[in-house]
Design an enzyme around this catalytic site. Sequence first.
Site, short mmCIF file in Angstrom:
data_model
loop_
_atom_site.label_atom_id
_atom_site.label_comp_id
_atom_site.label_asym_id
_atom_site.label_seq_id
_atom_site.Cartn_x
_atom_site.Cartn_y
_atom_site.Cartn_z
N HIS A 265 0.81 -1.23 0.00
CA HIS A 265 0.00 0.00 0.00
C HIS A 265 0.84 1.27 0.00
CE1 HIS A 265 -3.86 -2.18 1.53
NE2 HIS A 265 -3.58 -2.42 0.26
N ASP B 25 0.31 1.55 -9.71
CA ASP B 25 -1.06 1.03 -9.54
C ASP B 25 -1.94 2.27 -9.44
OD1 ASP B 25 -3.47 -0.05 -8.76
OD2 ASP B 25 -2.62 -1.37 -7.22
N ASP C 191 -8.80 0.23 -12.45
CA ASP C 191 -7.76 -0.19 -11.51
C ASP C 191 -6.70 -0.96 -12.31
OD1 ASP C 191 -6.32 -1.02 -9.32
OD2 ASP C 191 -7.92 -2.25 -8.45
N HIS D 298 -1.23 -11.65 -1.51
CA HIS D 298 -2.61 -11.14 -1.66
C HIS D 298 -3.38 -12.01 -2.64
CE1 HIS D 298 -1.61 -9.21 -5.56
NE2 HIS D 298 -0.53 -8.71 -4.99
N HIS E 213 -10.51 -8.65 -7.19
CA HIS E 213 -11.68 -8.19 -6.40
C HIS E 213 -12.71 -7.68 -7.39
CE1 HIS E 213 -10.08 -4.10 -7.13
NE2 HIS E 213 -8.91 -4.61 -6.82
N HIS F 284 -12.97 -1.47 -4.64
CA HIS F 284 -13.22 -2.80 -4.09
C HIS F 284 -14.74 -2.86 -3.97
CE1 HIS F 284 -8.93 -3.24 -2.22
NE2 HIS F 284 -8.94 -3.14 -3.53
N GLU G 124 -4.96 -9.54 -10.87
CA GLU G 124 -3.76 -8.81 -10.47
C GLU G 124 -2.74 -9.63 -9.69
OE1 GLU G 124 -4.42 -5.88 -7.34
OE2 GLU G 124 -6.57 -6.16 -7.55
N TYR H 295 6.73 -10.37 -4.89
CA TYR H 295 7.42 -9.33 -4.10
C TYR H 295 8.56 -10.00 -3.34
CZ TYR H 295 2.77 -7.62 -5.18
OH TYR H 295 1.62 -7.30 -5.86
N ARG I 98 3.74 -6.30 -10.07
CA ARG I 98 2.31 -6.67 -10.15
C ARG I 98 1.83 -6.26 -11.53
NH1 ARG I 98 0.85 -4.69 -5.83
NH2 ARG I 98 -0.05 -2.66 -6.35
N GLU J 75 -1.93 -5.79 -13.37
CA GLU J 75 -3.36 -5.76 -13.02
C GLU J 75 -4.18 -5.23 -14.19
OE1 GLU J 75 -4.42 -3.12 -9.77
OE2 GLU J 75 -6.30 -4.21 -9.48
N1 GLY Z 1 -5.59 -0.40 -6.31
C1 GLY Z 1 -6.22 -1.19 -5.35
C2 GLY Z 1 -6.14 -2.60 -5.66
O1 GLY Z 1 -5.44 -2.99 -6.59
O2 GLY Z 1 -6.80 -3.39 -5.06
MN MN Z 2 -7.07 -3.97 -7.64
MN MN Z 3 -4.78 -1.72 -8.18
#
Ligand code: GLY
Ligand code: MN
Ligand code: MN
Length: 447
Positions: free
Chosen positions: A246, A263, A274, A353, A357, A364, A394, A398, A415, A417
């Site tokens: 984050h 991101d 996203d 993770h 989502h 989210h 995504e 890491y 990442r 996504e």
């Molecule tokens: N940018 C928020 C996520 O990827 O969940």
């Molecule tokens: Mn996301």
């Molecule tokens: Mn994201």
Amino acid sequence: MSLPADDISPFAARRRRVLDWMQAQGGGVAVIATAPQAMRNRDADYPYRHDSDFYYLTGFIEPEAWLVLIAGADPRAVLFCRARNEAHEIWEGLRVGPEAAAGRFGMDDAHPVDSLDELLPEWLLDQPSLWLSQTANEATCKRVQAWMQTARGLGRSGARPPSALRDINPLLADMRLVKDAAEIASMRRAARISAGAHARAMRHVRPGMREYEIEAELLHEFRRHGAQGVAYNSIVASGANACILHYQAGDAELRDGELVLIDAGCEYDSYASDITRTFPVNGRYSGAQRALYDLTAAAQEAAAAATAPGRSWDDGHQAAVRVLAQGMLDEKLLRGSLDGVLESGAYTRFYMHRTGHWLGLDVHDVGDYRAAAPAPGAARPWRTLEPGMMLTIEPGIYVRRADDVPARFWDIGIRIEDDALVTETGCELITRGVPVDAREIEALMRE
Ligand code: GLY
Ligand code: MN
Ligand code: MN
């Protein structure tokens, strides 16, 4: 703040669906408030953002507004909004006002928000149920409680307030989970703008720049295409910062030989996009970077292939995890067998993770990830994907520096996504206006 919607018909159709459903459940009154305004510091507000459920059913973006739905033989949708007020409008901007709001937003009626306390207790009398969202804030709940109390006191000729308080949230979440045509159009637009912003960042990045300079390029592209703002705070993470999930754009320098992970997504028509891309600051992935990058891209491809109607919500994640875990073994990040590291969860050291989502009005987004239990007390299975659902895919990897991992991978965070629309036959990645393939990214950066 979003612009008011031009076409009100999708909002009216959604209200009708809610009213029909309430009627089928025995009727009653539903009350849905928009979000409160919030002060940032002394006379400076946070940018106002309406409540997503409220917007979904109204298209109305002013603060201090409520929607009241009354199910029954004569179903009604009534908007409460701020009265016109010249003195306030000089400072804060024009208000639609209740006189114009009913016609403009397709409501059966509209009233000044100041009349809520007078009208609602009366309207609650002799209704079987009061429908509220479980996520309603404390101020809304208190207000509604006060109406119930007043209604009890009215007590004329035996009329009573609703005996049942029921949750409208599961219905709205289920509705919002499957996007209608108007929502898909807005989300495609948001996706296109955000993809353009990522491509712009790729073209602009140079060793020696700071993370905030790249953030500025993203914002420039969002706003110049009419997006109202960001869907969430942008992450621009250079080098080891990419291993902080984050992290937000800071002032770190983008160094030759390192990667930068971005991101970021805009909000357009109140809908989120996203996107994450990870690319080399100097325009060329090193051997170690490329190995982990291609692995992440392969994991994303596997997850996308498992994203189709009839498949479980979890299939995409499991597909990505399998590819990533095998890659971690191949690259000597982990030791053992594939089944062994999947079972022990050893891979979560580098991939901690989930693979996506729901995405919609909220980044989210609402929507249960599980279906109802097949029998009382039984485990709830993952939800089955349906056409019209929108989700992110995504995967990432890491690698923090540690004695027991090969040094060439230290401090690499990657990442990838994209936003996926579930179609009749599979899924469509609506954010591919910016490339994912490493060679394509390198070619774009040379432009
Ligand atoms: N940018 C928020 C996520 O990827 O969940
Ligand atoms: Mn996301
Ligand atoms: Mn994201």
